[in-house]
Design a protein around this motif. Structure first.
Motif, PDB file in Angstrom:
ATOM      1  N   SER A  13       0.831  -1.202   0.000  1.00 55.39           N
ATOM      2  CA  SER A  13       0.000   0.000   0.000  1.00 55.39           C
ATOM      3  C   SER A  13       0.863   1.247   0.000  1.00 55.39           C
ATOM      4  CB  SER A  13      -0.901   0.017   1.243  1.00 55.39           C
ATOM      5  OG  SER A  13      -1.737  -1.103   1.282  1.00 55.39           O
ATOM      6  N   ARG A  14       0.272   2.339  -0.468  1.00 49.47           N
ATOM      7  CA  ARG A  14       0.961   3.623  -0.373  1.00 49.47           C
ATOM      8  C   ARG A  14       1.007   4.084   1.081  1.00 49.47           C
ATOM      9  NH1 ARG A  14      -3.049   6.673  -4.167  1.00 49.47           N
ATOM     10  NH2 ARG A  14      -4.404   5.188  -3.053  1.00 49.47           N
ATOM     11  N   VAL A  15       1.855   5.025   1.375  1.00 52.91           N
ATOM     12  CA  VAL A  15       2.021   5.502   2.744  1.00 52.91           C
ATOM     13  C   VAL A  15       0.713   6.129   3.239  1.00 52.91           C
ATOM     14  CG1 VAL A  15       3.268   7.092   4.253  1.00 52.91           C
ATOM     15  CG2 VAL A  15       4.482   5.909   2.407  1.00 52.91           C
ATOM     16  N   GLY A  16       0.214   5.616   4.363  1.00 53.96           N
ATOM     17  CA  GLY A  16      -0.975   6.183   4.977  1.00 53.96           C
ATOM     18  C   GLY A  16      -2.268   5.928   4.234  1.00 53.96           C
ATOM     19  N   LYS A  17      -2.259   5.049   3.223  1.00 53.82           N
ATOM     20  CA  LYS A  17      -3.454   4.777   2.426  1.00 53.82           C
ATOM     21  C   LYS A  17      -3.992   3.386   2.767  1.00 53.82           C
ATOM     22  CE  LYS A  17      -3.153   8.633   0.054  1.00 53.82           C
ATOM     23  NZ  LYS A  17      -4.183   9.691   0.137  1.00 53.82           N
ATOM     24  N   CYS A  18      -4.718   3.300   3.886  1.00 53.87           N
ATOM     25  CA  CYS A  18      -5.245   1.997   4.290  1.00 53.87           C
ATOM     26  C   CYS A  18      -6.290   1.482   3.304  1.00 53.87           C
ATOM     27  CB  CYS A  18      -5.831   2.078   5.691  1.00 53.87           C
ATOM     28  SG  CYS A  18      -7.168   3.280   5.871  1.00 53.87           S
ATOM     29  N   ILE A  19      -6.848   2.372   2.479  1.00 52.70           N
ATOM     30  CA  ILE A  19      -7.823   1.941   1.481  1.00 52.70           C
ATOM     31  C   ILE A  19      -7.197   1.012   0.447  1.00 52.70           C
ATOM     32  CG2 ILE A  19      -7.460   3.871  -0.110  1.00 52.70           C
ATOM     33  CD1 ILE A  19     -10.488   3.879  -0.576  1.00 52.70           C
ATOM     34  N   ASP A  20      -5.860   1.100   0.282  1.00 57.77           N
ATOM     35  CA  ASP A  20      -5.173   0.196  -0.655  1.00 57.77           C
ATOM     36  C   ASP A  20      -5.250  -1.251  -0.197  1.00 57.77           C
ATOM     37  OD1 ASP A  20      -4.544   2.363  -2.194  1.00 57.77           O
ATOM     38  OD2 ASP A  20      -2.464   2.526  -1.504  1.00 57.77           O
ATOM     39  N   ASN A  21      -5.527  -1.446   1.090  1.00 58.37           N
ATOM     40  CA  ASN A  21      -5.681  -2.793   1.645  1.00 58.37           C
ATOM     41  C   ASN A  21      -7.095  -2.955   2.207  1.00 58.37           C
ATOM     42  OD1 ASN A  21      -4.694  -5.358   2.165  1.00 58.37           O
ATOM     43  ND2 ASN A  21      -3.703  -4.817   4.086  1.00 58.37           N
ATOM     44  N   GLY A  22      -8.062  -2.378   1.479  1.00 62.10           N
ATOM     45  CA  GLY A  22      -9.432  -2.252   1.944  1.00 62.10           C
ATOM     46  C   GLY A  22     -10.104  -3.527   2.422  1.00 62.10           C
ATOM     47  N   PRO A  23     -10.099  -4.627   1.646  1.00 58.38           N
ATOM     48  CA  PRO A  23     -10.779  -5.843   2.099  1.00 58.38           C
ATOM     49  C   PRO A  23     -10.204  -6.418   3.392  1.00 58.38           C
ATOM     50  CG  PRO A  23     -10.444  -5.917  -0.265  1.00 58.38           C
ATOM     51  CD  PRO A  23      -9.688  -4.724   0.231  1.00 58.38           C
ATOM     52  N   MET A  24      -8.891  -6.268   3.583  1.00 54.69           N
ATOM     53  CA  MET A  24      -8.291  -6.757   4.826  1.00 54.69           C
ATOM     54  C   MET A  24      -8.743  -5.901   6.002  1.00 54.69           C
ATOM     55  SD  MET A  24      -6.114  -9.266   5.637  1.00 54.69           S
ATOM     56  CE  MET A  24      -7.100  -9.687   7.055  1.00 54.69           C
ATOM     57  N   GLU A  25      -8.769  -4.586   5.796  1.00 54.78           N
ATOM     58  CA  GLU A  25      -9.261  -3.688   6.839  1.00 54.78           C
ATOM     59  C   GLU A  25     -10.739  -3.956   7.125  1.00 54.78           C
ATOM     60  OE1 GLU A  25      -7.467  -1.714   8.565  1.00 54.78           O
ATOM     61  OE2 GLU A  25      -5.603  -1.638   7.422  1.00 54.78           O
ATOM     62  N   ALA A  26     -11.478  -4.302   6.081  1.00 56.37           N
ATOM     63  CA  ALA A  26     -12.900  -4.610   6.262  1.00 56.37           C
ATOM     64  C   ALA A  26     -13.077  -5.852   7.125  1.00 56.37           C
ATOM     65  CB  ALA A  26     -13.572  -4.804   4.904  1.00 56.37           C
ATOM     66  N   PHE A  27     -12.196  -6.830   6.953  1.00 53.23           N
ATOM     67  CA  PHE A  27     -12.290  -8.024   7.793  1.00 53.23           C
ATOM     68  C   PHE A  27     -12.024  -7.686   9.246  1.00 53.23           C
ATOM     69  CE2 PHE A  27     -10.152 -11.580   9.956  1.00 53.23           C
ATOM     70  CZ  PHE A  27     -11.209 -12.476   9.991  1.00 53.23           C
ATOM     71  N   TRP A  28     -11.039  -6.822   9.513  1.00 52.29           N
ATOM     72  CA  TRP A  28     -10.789  -6.416  10.899  1.00 52.29           C
ATOM     73  C   TRP A  28     -12.038  -5.756  11.480  1.00 52.29           C
ATOM     74  CZ3 TRP A  28      -7.402  -9.573  11.337  1.00 52.29           C
ATOM     75  CH2 TRP A  28      -6.099  -9.528  10.857  1.00 52.29           C
ATOM     76  N   GLY A  29     -12.683  -4.891  10.695  1.00 51.55           N
ATOM     77  CA  GLY A  29     -13.903  -4.262  11.172  1.00 51.55           C
ATOM     78  C   GLY A  29     -14.999  -5.273  11.452  1.00 51.55           C
ATOM     79  N   THR A  30     -15.062  -6.313  10.616  1.00 50.84           N
ATOM     80  CA  THR A  30     -16.096  -7.332  10.774  1.00 50.84           C
ATOM     81  C   THR A  30     -15.890  -8.148  12.038  1.00 50.84           C
ATOM     82  OG1 THR A  30     -16.417  -7.513   8.383  1.00 50.84           O
ATOM     83  CG2 THR A  30     -17.143  -9.371   9.719  1.00 50.84           C
ATOM     84  N   ILE A  31     -14.695  -8.660  12.244  1.00 48.51           N
ATOM     85  CA  ILE A  31     -14.449  -9.510  13.411  1.00 48.51           C
ATOM     86  C   ILE A  31     -14.579  -8.719  14.711  1.00 48.51           C
ATOM     87  CG2 ILE A  31     -11.931  -9.181  13.381  1.00 48.51           C
ATOM     88  CD1 ILE A  31     -11.631 -12.065  14.312  1.00 48.51           C
ATOM     89  N   LYS A  32     -14.217  -7.445  14.684  1.00 54.11           N
ATOM     90  CA  LYS A  32     -14.323  -6.664  15.912  1.00 54.11           C
ATOM     91  C   LYS A  32     -15.754  -6.232  16.183  1.00 54.11           C
ATOM     92  CE  LYS A  32      -9.527  -5.178  16.152  1.00 54.11           C
ATOM     93  NZ  LYS A  32      -8.566  -4.082  16.342  1.00 54.11           N
ATOM     94  N   SER A  33     -16.492  -5.911  15.129  1.00 53.72           N
ATOM     95  CA  SER A  33     -17.884  -5.515  15.320  1.00 53.72           C
ATOM     96  C   SER A  33     -18.755  -6.686  15.740  1.00 53.72           C
ATOM     97  CB  SER A  33     -18.445  -4.896  14.028  1.00 53.72           C
ATOM     98  OG  SER A  33     -17.786  -3.697  13.710  1.00 53.72           O
ATOM     99  N   GLU A  34     -18.508  -7.856  15.161  1.00 56.32           N
ATOM    100  CA  GLU A  34     -19.385  -9.004  15.382  1.00 56.32           C
ATOM    101  C   GLU A  34     -18.946  -9.915  16.526  1.00 56.32           C
ATOM    102  OE1 GLU A  34     -19.936 -11.065  11.707  1.00 56.32           O
ATOM    103  OE2 GLU A  34     -20.814  -9.322  10.702  1.00 56.32           O
ATOM    104  N   MET A  35     -17.696  -9.828  16.936  1.00 59.45           N
ATOM    105  CA  MET A  35     -17.219 -10.704  18.006  1.00 59.45           C
ATOM    106  C   MET A  35     -16.636  -9.923  19.180  1.00 59.45           C
ATOM    107  SD  MET A  35     -14.304 -12.063  19.544  1.00 59.45           S
ATOM    108  CE  MET A  35     -12.989 -11.739  18.363  1.00 59.45           C
ATOM    109  N   TYR A  36     -15.738  -8.987  18.897  1.00 55.26           N
ATOM    110  CA  TYR A  36     -14.949  -8.351  19.955  1.00 55.26           C
ATOM    111  C   TYR A  36     -15.728  -7.274  20.707  1.00 55.26           C
ATOM    112  CZ  TYR A  36     -10.956  -5.925  22.096  1.00 55.26           C
ATOM    113  OH  TYR A  36     -10.081  -5.351  22.978  1.00 55.26           O
ATOM    114  N   TYR A  37     -16.349  -6.340  19.991  1.00 50.93           N
ATOM    115  CA  TYR A  37     -17.015  -5.218  20.648  1.00 50.93           C
ATOM    116  C   TYR A  37     -18.330  -5.598  21.315  1.00 50.93           C
ATOM    117  CZ  TYR A  37     -13.675  -2.269  18.127  1.00 50.93           C
ATOM    118  OH  TYR A  37     -12.536  -1.694  17.648  1.00 50.93           O
ATOM    119  N   VAL A  38     -18.941  -6.685  20.909  1.00 49.98           N
ATOM    120  CA  VAL A  38     -20.238  -7.070  21.485  1.00 49.98           C
ATOM    121  C   VAL A  38     -20.082  -7.980  22.703  1.00 49.98           C
ATOM    122  CG1 VAL A  38     -21.434  -6.812  19.296  1.00 49.98           C
ATOM    123  CG2 VAL A  38     -20.457  -9.027  19.892  1.00 49.98           C
TER     124      VAL A  38
END
Length: 318
Positions: free
Chosen positions: A249-274
């Motif tokens: 990815s480019r520097v500071g561009k987490c969107i370049d790794n979007g699907p991986m970041e989306a998975f982190w959001g998924t596991i934390k929203s559905e398992m960790y934060y609840v």
């Protein structure tokens, strides 16, 4: 009388338990009619029960003998499914995924607008929490080009892999858990993962070695951010030795790794934060169980309402 008090108490509890389901019903005082039904089946006289609850007996019989509209029955049945699935899947289903799960598991064809309307009346919604990430600049040993260039499409398994590391915390402890995962863009499945107390090179190398042991002939484009583990010369050697193409990815561009970041959001929203985790062991087990669920039982609309491994197996058999 003692049983007079019990009827009033039971009626109050019943009213509380029917609060959600009665919201979509147009029948007034339905919880009280259900109370009359309950105690009349126990042998109490309907007239006395109605007097205690302040109901007209004729109103009860009118409710009892009415013809229930088909639409009301459908609403009730679907609402019961929504409540059941919301509890079974730990409140992680929004109206779109709730519709997908109900239709897939019950061979139905409800629209998401219909499901959304009932979920709103039932006050049921998924628990979502977003987290902002802070990045620390480091001097890399070597840097790869952004070969992936945000082209997240994939036509076959093991064509493009993404990887990253995220952290989890346990309540009341300073010790953190780090999770490194590799995701296949073809089916969004987790190819391999490692859980560790340390965010170092070893967690990345171990995850990579697991993925290769499971897919020894794989030669995908391997995309990551510019974390120090991925910019190390040793890791670049491992990629070259496997015949993979490195992408970063480019520097500071987490969107370049979007699907991986989306998975982190998924596991934390559905398992960790609840949930609340007070021990490392409980958190580790929950992470492992969720990834198993995600790979094999979490249906996804963009995978034709299939789970990742299910979609992957169908593609390999085709």
């Amino acid at each position: 009388r003692k049983w007079t008090f019990s009827i009033r108490t039971w009626s109050s509890k019943k009213k509380a338990s029917f609060t959600k389901t009665s919201q979509y019903s147009k029948i007034k005082l339905e919880e009280y009619y259900l109370t009359v039904d309950y105690f009349s089946n126990l042998g109490y006289k309907i007239q006395i029960i109605c007097e205690i609850l302040g109901l007209n007996r004729s109103s009860y019989y009118k409710w009892k003998n009415r013809i229930v509209p088909k639409k009301e029955n459908v609403d009730r049945e679907l609402s019961e499914l929504i409540v059941e699935y919301d509890c079974s899947y730990n409140h992680i289903l929004g109206y779109r995924r709730m519709t997908m799960y109900i239709n897939r598991l019950n061979n139905t064809n409800y629209s998401w607008k219909y499901v959304r309307r009932l979920m709103r009346k039932l006050n049921i919604k998924s628990k979502i929490r977003r987290k902002r990430y802070n990045y620390i600049k480091v001097q890399p040993e070597q840097v790869g080009e952004n070969i992936l260039s945000r082209d997240f499409t994939s036509n076959y398994p093991n064509e493009k892999w993404l990887t990253d590391i995220t952290e989890f915390k346990v309540i009341g402890q300073k010790q953190k858990l780090y999770l490194c995962s590799i995701l296949d863009l073809f089916d969004k499945s987790i190819v391999a993962y490692t859980i560790s107390f340390r965010n170092d090179n070893k967690i990345v190398f171990d995850t990579f070695d697991k993925a290769i042991s499971l897919n020894p002939t794989a030669k995908p484009i391997f995309h990551s951010d510019r974390g120090f583990q991925f910019t190390s010369k040793i890791f670049k050697f491992k990629l070259d030795n496997q015949g993979m193409i490195q992408s970063m990815s480019r520097v500071g561009k987490c969107i370049d790794n979007g699907p991986m970041e989306a998975f982190w959001g998924t596991i934390k929203s559905e398992m960790y934060y609840v949930n609340k985790f007070y021990s490392i062991e409980n958190l580790t087990t929950s992470i492992e169980q969720y990834i198993e669920f995600y790979n094999n039982k979490r249906f996804q609309a963009n995978l034709k309402c299939l789970a990742p491994i299910e979609y992957r197996n169908q593609a390999l058999l085709a």
